[in-house]
Design a protein around this motif. Sequence first.
Motif, PDB file in Angstrom:
ATOM      1  N   ALA A 171       8.907  27.723 -18.325  1.00 45.33           N
ATOM      2  CA  ALA A 171       7.488  27.630 -18.680  1.00 45.33           C
ATOM      3  C   ALA A 171       6.602  27.343 -17.478  1.00 45.33           C
ATOM      4  O   ALA A 171       5.390  27.590 -17.515  1.00 45.33           O
ATOM      5  CB  ALA A 171       7.291  26.540 -19.739  1.00 45.33           C
ATOM      6  N   LEU A 172       7.174  26.837 -16.394  1.00 43.65           N
ATOM      7  CA  LEU A 172       6.355  26.391 -15.262  1.00 43.65           C
ATOM      8  C   LEU A 172       5.566  27.514 -14.580  1.00 43.65           C
ATOM      9  O   LEU A 172       4.381  27.325 -14.278  1.00 43.65           O
ATOM     10  CB  LEU A 172       7.222  25.661 -14.240  1.00 43.65           C
ATOM     11  N   PRO A 173       6.166  28.690 -14.283  1.00 42.82           N
ATOM     12  CA  PRO A 173       5.360  29.730 -13.628  1.00 42.82           C
ATOM     13  C   PRO A 173       4.161  30.174 -14.463  1.00 42.82           C
ATOM     14  O   PRO A 173       3.092  30.489 -13.918  1.00 42.82           O
ATOM     15  CB  PRO A 173       6.363  30.883 -13.442  1.00 42.82           C
ATOM     16  N   VAL A 174       4.330  30.197 -15.779  1.00 46.75           N
ATOM     17  CA  VAL A 174       3.234  30.598 -16.664  1.00 46.75           C
ATOM     18  C   VAL A 174       2.143  29.539 -16.658  1.00 46.75           C
ATOM     19  O   VAL A 174       0.950  29.842 -16.526  1.00 46.75           O
ATOM     20  CB  VAL A 174       3.765  30.835 -18.095  1.00 46.75           C
ATOM     21  N   ALA A 175       2.536  28.275 -16.795  1.00 49.80           N
ATOM     22  CA  ALA A 175       1.560  27.182 -16.766  1.00 49.80           C
ATOM     23  C   ALA A 175       0.844  27.135 -15.425  1.00 49.80           C
ATOM     24  O   ALA A 175      -0.378  26.902 -15.369  1.00 49.80           O
ATOM     25  CB  ALA A 175       2.262  25.862 -17.044  1.00 49.80           C
ATOM     26  N   ASP A 176       1.571  27.365 -14.357  1.00 48.39           N
ATOM     27  CA  ASP A 176       0.994  27.311 -13.026  1.00 48.39           C
ATOM     28  C   ASP A 176      -0.074  28.382 -12.845  1.00 48.39           C
ATOM     29  O   ASP A 176      -1.171  28.110 -12.342  1.00 48.39           O
ATOM     30  CB  ASP A 176       2.110  27.494 -11.997  1.00 48.39           C
ATOM     31  N   ALA A 177       0.231  29.608 -13.260  1.00 51.03           N
ATOM     32  CA  ALA A 177      -0.731  30.700 -13.118  1.00 51.03           C
ATOM     33  C   ALA A 177      -1.954  30.481 -13.999  1.00 51.03           C
ATOM     34  O   ALA A 177      -3.093  30.744 -13.582  1.00 51.03           O
ATOM     35  CB  ALA A 177      -0.061  32.031 -13.477  1.00 51.03           C
ATOM     36  N   LEU A 178      -1.747  29.987 -15.233  1.00 49.88           N
ATOM     37  CA  LEU A 178      -2.880  29.729 -16.121  1.00 49.88           C
ATOM     38  C   LEU A 178      -3.726  28.567 -15.602  1.00 49.88           C
ATOM     39  O   LEU A 178      -4.956  28.591 -15.697  1.00 49.88           O
ATOM     40  CB  LEU A 178      -2.383  29.435 -17.535  1.00 49.88           C
ATOM     41  N   GLY A 179      -3.068  27.556 -15.045  1.00 52.47           N
ATOM     42  CA  GLY A 179      -3.817  26.444 -14.479  1.00 52.47           C
ATOM     43  C   GLY A 179      -4.692  26.880 -13.317  1.00 52.47           C
ATOM     44  O   GLY A 179      -5.861  26.496 -13.212  1.00 52.47           O
ATOM     45  N   GLU A 180      -4.142  27.720 -12.459  1.00 57.55           N
ATOM     46  CA  GLU A 180      -4.922  28.226 -11.331  1.00 57.55           C
ATOM     47  C   GLU A 180      -6.095  29.071 -11.809  1.00 57.55           C
ATOM     48  O   GLU A 180      -7.205  28.964 -11.281  1.00 57.55           O
ATOM     49  CB  GLU A 180      -4.015  29.046 -10.421  1.00 57.55           C
ATOM     50  N   ALA A 181      -5.861  29.914 -12.821  1.00 55.87           N
ATOM     51  CA  ALA A 181      -6.919  30.796 -13.317  1.00 55.87           C
ATOM     52  C   ALA A 181      -8.029  30.013 -14.008  1.00 55.87           C
ATOM     53  O   ALA A 181      -9.216  30.337 -13.853  1.00 55.87           O
ATOM     54  CB  ALA A 181      -6.327  31.824 -14.278  1.00 55.87           C
ATOM     55  N   SER A 231       9.681  32.528 -23.570  1.00 54.55           N
ATOM     56  CA  SER A 231      11.119  32.693 -23.785  1.00 54.55           C
ATOM     57  C   SER A 231      11.862  32.271 -22.524  1.00 54.55           C
ATOM     58  O   SER A 231      11.543  32.737 -21.429  1.00 54.55           O
ATOM     59  CB  SER A 231      11.454  34.145 -24.120  1.00 54.55           C
ATOM     60  N   PRO A 232      12.884  31.430 -22.652  1.00 54.77           N
ATOM     61  CA  PRO A 232      13.603  30.976 -21.460  1.00 54.77           C
ATOM     62  C   PRO A 232      14.473  32.056 -20.821  1.00 54.77           C
ATOM     63  O   PRO A 232      14.974  31.857 -19.712  1.00 54.77           O
ATOM     64  CB  PRO A 232      14.459  29.821 -21.988  1.00 54.77           C
ATOM     65  N   VAL A 233      14.646  33.178 -21.502  1.00 53.08           N
ATOM     66  CA  VAL A 233      15.501  34.237 -20.948  1.00 53.08           C
ATOM     67  C   VAL A 233      14.700  35.260 -20.143  1.00 53.08           C
ATOM     68  O   VAL A 233      15.275  36.161 -19.538  1.00 53.08           O
ATOM     69  CB  VAL A 233      16.288  34.961 -22.062  1.00 53.08           C
ATOM     70  N   GLN A 234      13.386  35.142 -20.140  1.00 49.19           N
ATOM     71  CA  GLN A 234      12.556  36.075 -19.379  1.00 49.19           C
ATOM     72  C   GLN A 234      12.429  35.618 -17.925  1.00 49.19           C
ATOM     73  O   GLN A 234      12.294  34.430 -17.652  1.00 49.19           O
ATOM     74  CB  GLN A 234      11.164  36.192 -20.008  1.00 49.19           C
ATOM     75  N   ASP A 235      12.479  36.565 -17.004  1.00 49.93           N
ATOM     76  CA  ASP A 235      12.292  36.270 -15.594  1.00 49.93           C
ATOM     77  C   ASP A 235      10.801  36.312 -15.287  1.00 49.93           C
ATOM     78  O   ASP A 235      10.210  37.383 -15.171  1.00 49.93           O
ATOM     79  CB  ASP A 235      13.047  37.300 -14.742  1.00 49.93           C
ATOM     80  N   LEU A 236      10.185  35.151 -15.160  1.00 46.11           N
ATOM     81  CA  LEU A 236       8.732  35.072 -15.027  1.00 46.11           C
ATOM     82  C   LEU A 236       8.294  34.530 -13.667  1.00 46.11           C
ATOM     83  O   LEU A 236       7.153  34.120 -13.507  1.00 46.11           O
ATOM     84  CB  LEU A 236       8.157  34.203 -16.150  1.00 46.11           C
ATOM     85  N   GLY A 263       6.607  34.389 -10.351  1.00 45.42           N
ATOM     86  CA  GLY A 263       5.455  35.148  -9.875  1.00 45.42           C
ATOM     87  C   GLY A 263       4.608  35.746 -10.982  1.00 45.42           C
ATOM     88  O   GLY A 263       3.784  36.626 -10.733  1.00 45.42           O
ATOM     89  N   TRP A 264       4.758  35.220 -12.198  1.00 52.68           N
ATOM     90  CA  TRP A 264       4.025  35.766 -13.351  1.00 52.68           C
ATOM     91  C   TRP A 264       2.519  35.663 -13.153  1.00 52.68           C
ATOM     92  O   TRP A 264       2.013  34.634 -12.688  1.00 52.68           O
ATOM     93  CB  TRP A 264       4.434  35.006 -14.614  1.00 52.68           C
ATOM     94  N   ARG A 265       1.824  36.739 -13.494  1.00 47.13           N
ATOM     95  CA  ARG A 265       0.365  36.773 -13.515  1.00 47.13           C
ATOM     96  C   ARG A 265      -0.068  37.678 -14.670  1.00 47.13           C
ATOM     97  O   ARG A 265       0.534  38.727 -14.893  1.00 47.13           O
ATOM     98  CB  ARG A 265      -0.218  37.323 -12.209  1.00 47.13           C
ATOM     99  N   PRO A 266      -1.119  37.290 -15.408  1.00 43.90           N
ATOM    100  CA  PRO A 266      -1.596  38.153 -16.497  1.00 43.90           C
ATOM    101  C   PRO A 266      -2.467  39.293 -15.979  1.00 43.90           C
ATOM    102  O   PRO A 266      -3.627  39.079 -15.627  1.00 43.90           O
ATOM    103  CB  PRO A 266      -2.386  37.195 -17.390  1.00 43.90           C
ATOM    104  N   ARG A 267      -1.914  40.472 -15.920  1.00 42.19           N
ATOM    105  CA  ARG A 267      -2.678  41.651 -15.487  1.00 42.19           C
ATOM    106  C   ARG A 267      -3.148  42.490 -16.674  1.00 42.19           C
ATOM    107  O   ARG A 267      -4.131  43.205 -16.574  1.00 42.19           O
ATOM    108  CB  ARG A 267      -1.828  42.493 -14.542  1.00 42.19           C
ATOM    109  N   ARG A 268      -2.419  42.405 -17.785  1.00 38.12           N
ATOM    110  CA  ARG A 268      -2.832  43.088 -19.012  1.00 38.12           C
ATOM    111  C   ARG A 268      -2.544  42.152 -20.177  1.00 38.12           C
ATOM    112  O   ARG A 268      -1.426  41.699 -20.373  1.00 38.12           O
ATOM    113  CB  ARG A 268      -2.086  44.418 -19.183  1.00 38.12           C
ATOM    114  N   ILE A 269      -3.585  41.861 -20.958  1.00 41.50           N
ATOM    115  CA  ILE A 269      -3.488  40.922 -22.076  1.00 41.50           C
ATOM    116  C   ILE A 269      -3.704  41.684 -23.379  1.00 41.50           C
ATOM    117  O   ILE A 269      -4.667  42.436 -23.517  1.00 41.50           O
ATOM    118  CB  ILE A 269      -4.538  39.806 -21.938  1.00 41.50           C
ATOM    119  N   LEU A 270      -2.808  41.486 -24.321  1.00 38.50           N
ATOM    120  CA  LEU A 270      -2.900  42.171 -25.614  1.00 38.50           C
ATOM    121  C   LEU A 270      -3.441  41.204 -26.657  1.00 38.50           C
ATOM    122  O   LEU A 270      -2.925  40.100 -26.830  1.00 38.50           O
ATOM    123  CB  LEU A 270      -1.526  42.697 -26.029  1.00 38.50           C
ATOM    124  N   LEU A 271      -4.486  41.631 -27.361  1.00 36.83           N
ATOM    125  CA  LEU A 271      -5.117  40.830 -28.407  1.00 36.83           C
ATOM    126  C   LEU A 271      -5.017  41.578 -29.728  1.00 36.83           C
ATOM    127  O   LEU A 271      -5.816  42.479 -29.996  1.00 36.83           O
ATOM    128  CB  LEU A 271      -6.586  40.562 -28.058  1.00 36.83           C
TER     129      LEU A 271
END
Length: 286
Positions: A19-29, A123-128, A130-138
């Motif tokens: 979860a950390l890479p996702v939280a980190d990128a969202l925190g920066e954004a 998901s803990p099985v995803q390789d995230l 360097g994760w960054r949201p470039r396309r968001i689905l709503l």
Amino acid sequence: MTEPLILVPLDGSTHALAALPVADALGEALGASLRILQVTSGAPPSLGTLAQSLGLEGAAHHAWSLEARAGDPSESILETACAAKARLIVMCTHTASARPTAMLGHTALDVLRRAPCPVVLVSPVQDLKGWRPRRILLPHDGGTAADIAVGPAAEIARATDAELLIVEVGAPGAGSPLEPGSFPVPRYVDQAQHEWSSWTDEVLARLARLCPDGPLKARLQVLGGDPGREILRVAADQSVDLIVVAWKGAWSDERAHTLKAVVRDAPCPVMVVRADPSCCSPRSSA
């Protein structure tokens, strides 16, 4: 003004660190600091020991702090989120080596049901890395209840310069949303009807009113079929990095079929925005 905060619950397992890479990128954004919380059943470790055990010493995470508590995991997470007025909770769907049959681990499901803010499930099985949201689905069904997710999705899209892909799915045989002000998908989703152009313009104009802070790179796609299956297909085909879903709060056997399908099989993190969040509400079986 107090800096917004993103809460990242960990349990000491390697899986939870996903979860950390996702939280980190969202925190920066979002200009938010991270509060990394570890809950233990016994006496909590010192923060120095905790940072070392989590591999966080010298880590270049965005403005983070550590907290260790003893107690029930979900209760501690919810109490911390409420006290800190957390903007988001970012956590793994489960941290055990085996995937739970209920799609979410006990702690994640309890937090999701009772959180005072949106929850990002990873998901803990995803390789995230360097994760960054470039396309968001709503996903949006045309009903006003789904509007609750528009603002959070637009905010992240604008902050990261991501494309916002709005998907409406007209399920065969499904009733239209009943809320006043709804924009249900036109009846014949598999045919080009003369009213589609004006309908599309109305939907995009309405969504623009819900996020008035500036222009967005937004695109509307209308599909027919099972909503959960179509959302997952689009997410995979178009390399979506984040799915933002509105949720009315019910998780019983007969409810939330689309959300459950998305959480179970999404190829990326899923942000769940509840229509009626309540701070540290009593446990519910809904």
